[in-house]
Design a protein around this motif. Sequence first.
Motif, mmCIF file in Angstrom:
data_model
loop_
_atom_site.group_PDB
_atom_site.id
_atom_site.type_symbol
_atom_site.label_atom_id
_atom_site.label_comp_id
_atom_site.label_asym_id
_atom_site.label_seq_id
_atom_site.Cartn_x
_atom_site.Cartn_y
_atom_site.Cartn_z
ATOM 1 N N LEU A 5 37.111 109.317 64.634
ATOM 2 C CA LEU A 5 37.116 110.624 63.975
ATOM 3 C C LEU A 5 36.263 110.603 62.706
ATOM 4 O O LEU A 5 35.612 111.602 62.373
ATOM 5 C CB LEU A 5 38.548 111.045 63.653
ATOM 6 C CG LEU A 5 39.367 111.521 64.859
ATOM 7 C CD1 LEU A 5 40.834 111.682 64.492
ATOM 8 C CD2 LEU A 5 38.809 112.835 65.404
ATOM 9 N N LYS A 6 36.248 109.484 62.012
ATOM 10 C CA LYS A 6 35.384 109.373 60.832
ATOM 11 C C LYS A 6 33.918 109.506 61.233
ATOM 12 O O LYS A 6 33.124 110.161 60.544
ATOM 13 C CB LYS A 6 35.628 108.039 60.127
ATOM 14 C CG LYS A 6 36.966 107.947 59.408
ATOM 15 C CD LYS A 6 37.147 106.578 58.758
ATOM 16 C CE LYS A 6 38.512 106.470 58.079
ATOM 17 N NZ LYS A 6 38.728 105.113 57.493
ATOM 18 N N SER B 272 40.272 107.504 68.180
ATOM 19 C CA SER B 272 40.845 106.702 67.093
ATOM 20 C C SER B 272 40.458 107.281 65.732
ATOM 21 O O SER B 272 39.545 108.107 65.614
ATOM 22 C CB SER B 272 40.348 105.258 67.188
ATOM 23 O OG SER B 272 38.984 105.184 66.793
ATOM 24 N N ASP B 273 41.148 106.825 64.695
ATOM 25 C CA ASP B 273 40.832 107.270 63.333
ATOM 26 C C ASP B 273 39.395 106.911 62.961
ATOM 27 O O ASP B 273 38.684 107.710 62.334
ATOM 28 C CB ASP B 273 41.800 106.637 62.331
ATOM 29 C CG ASP B 273 43.207 107.214 62.431
ATOM 30 O OD1 ASP B 273 43.359 108.309 63.015
ATOM 31 O OD2 ASP B 273 44.148 106.569 61.930
ATOM 32 N N ASP B 274 38.959 105.718 63.344
ATOM 33 C CA ASP B 274 37.575 105.321 63.055
ATOM 34 C C ASP B 274 36.588 106.213 63.801
ATOM 35 O O ASP B 274 35.532 106.576 63.262
ATOM 36 C CB ASP B 274 37.349 103.855 63.443
ATOM 37 C CG ASP B 274 38.018 102.881 62.478
ATOM 38 O OD1 ASP B 274 38.349 103.300 61.350
ATOM 39 O OD2 ASP B 274 38.202 101.713 62.853
ATOM 40 N N TYR C 5 37.009 117.399 66.921
ATOM 41 C CA TYR C 5 37.095 116.851 65.566
ATOM 42 C C TYR C 5 37.871 117.764 64.621
ATOM 43 O O TYR C 5 38.143 117.408 63.479
ATOM 44 C CB TYR C 5 35.700 116.561 65.001
ATOM 45 C CG TYR C 5 34.807 117.766 64.805
ATOM 46 C CD1 TYR C 5 34.820 118.481 63.612
ATOM 47 C CD2 TYR C 5 33.931 118.180 65.803
ATOM 48 C CE1 TYR C 5 33.995 119.582 63.420
ATOM 49 C CE2 TYR C 5 33.109 119.274 65.626
ATOM 50 C CZ TYR C 5 33.143 119.973 64.433
ATOM 51 O OH TYR C 5 32.325 121.068 64.254
ATOM 52 N N ARG D 157 42.852 118.125 66.842
ATOM 53 C CA ARG D 157 41.897 117.133 66.360
ATOM 54 C C ARG D 157 42.253 115.768 66.959
ATOM 55 O O ARG D 157 43.417 115.347 66.935
ATOM 56 C CB ARG D 157 41.959 117.068 64.837
ATOM 57 C CG ARG D 157 41.189 115.903 64.193
ATOM 58 C CD ARG D 157 41.297 115.995 62.677
ATOM 59 N NE ARG D 157 40.908 114.763 62.000
ATOM 60 C CZ ARG D 157 39.663 114.428 61.674
ATOM 61 N NH1 ARG D 157 38.672 115.246 61.963
ATOM 62 N NH2 ARG D 157 39.404 113.292 61.045
ATOM 63 N N GLY D 158 41.245 115.104 67.505
ATOM 64 C CA GLY D 158 41.473 113.799 68.109
ATOM 65 C C GLY D 158 41.652 113.839 69.614
ATOM 66 O O GLY D 158 41.844 112.799 70.245
ATOM 67 N N ASP E 86 33.355 113.163 62.046
ATOM 68 C CA ASP E 86 33.284 113.966 60.821
ATOM 69 C C ASP E 86 31.899 113.858 60.186
ATOM 70 O O ASP E 86 31.337 114.851 59.698
ATOM 71 C CB ASP E 86 34.345 113.511 59.821
ATOM 72 C CG ASP E 86 35.758 113.891 60.248
ATOM 73 O OD1 ASP E 86 35.902 114.809 61.081
ATOM 74 O OD2 ASP E 86 36.718 113.264 59.753
#
Length: 285
Positions: free
Chosen positions: A251-252, A247-249, A231, A210-211, A255
């Motif tokens: 990935l959001k 980035s985490d953002d 993802y 993931r990522g 999602d």
Amino acid sequence: MSTNKERREEAFSALEKELKKRNRVEKARPLGVVVATVVILVAVAGGIYWAATSGGDDHDNTAASADTTTTEQQKNQDLPAVKADYGDSVTCDYTKADQPDSKQADLPQSDNVPAKGTVNVTLHTNQGDIPVTMDRSKSPCTVNAIEALAKQGFYNDTVCHRLTTEGIFVLQCGDPSGTGKGGPGFTFKDEYPSNSVSDNDKEGTFNYKRGTLAMANSGEDTNGSQFFLVYKDSPLPPKYNVFGSISDDGLKTLDGIADKGAKPQDESGNTAPNEEVRITSAAVS
């Protein structure tokens, strides 16, 4: 009378010829179709192996069990460390493609391409931003190509044509035609992880975590403009250039796209997101 070993070698020789034949036919097929074909051919390989050994010596069953165990271990392997020694810079080979480009693009610079450092790109989409970091130390020619295309506006106003929600979990983008068959009019060679695994391991599957940001292709050394964003951990052959992370953002945002699901497969073999994902621009910083 042929031994089991000889029968196995003959069977896999026939399979190899079939793979090469299908690869020529499927040269223009994108990631999702390629993965489906790999799954089918693995099943075919198992059938050929069984047909070649059934009726033989009992002790071959132990070898078959060992082979199965190895395959399961391969499925759980993480991608290896980068083994290629690029130095500070590399020379890249960008070759004009046989098929016409789906959007006009200039060839990227090929000499003195940096092989160290990172490049930040934000994919601005109608579903939210997806910031990514491209890593030159893994796949410098890939990063150079995607950076050049982004700066040319190649990805502006393009849709992400495929979302996979079973087996592998990726959003695939980068084709201005929206069909999965288009590209920039040039191709370039495979890099990491293909250059960091043995020939034997290339036939296994590894965990694209993931990522992960990686290139889609239609066969060996056919990279162009299409890429995919992972993802959720996905088992894939180590034949897709890994060139960065999400980035985490980002990935959001992914999602949220994945939660809305995908449409049934269309005539091109694509399973598009239920809600259109359109890249309005790709900003390099």
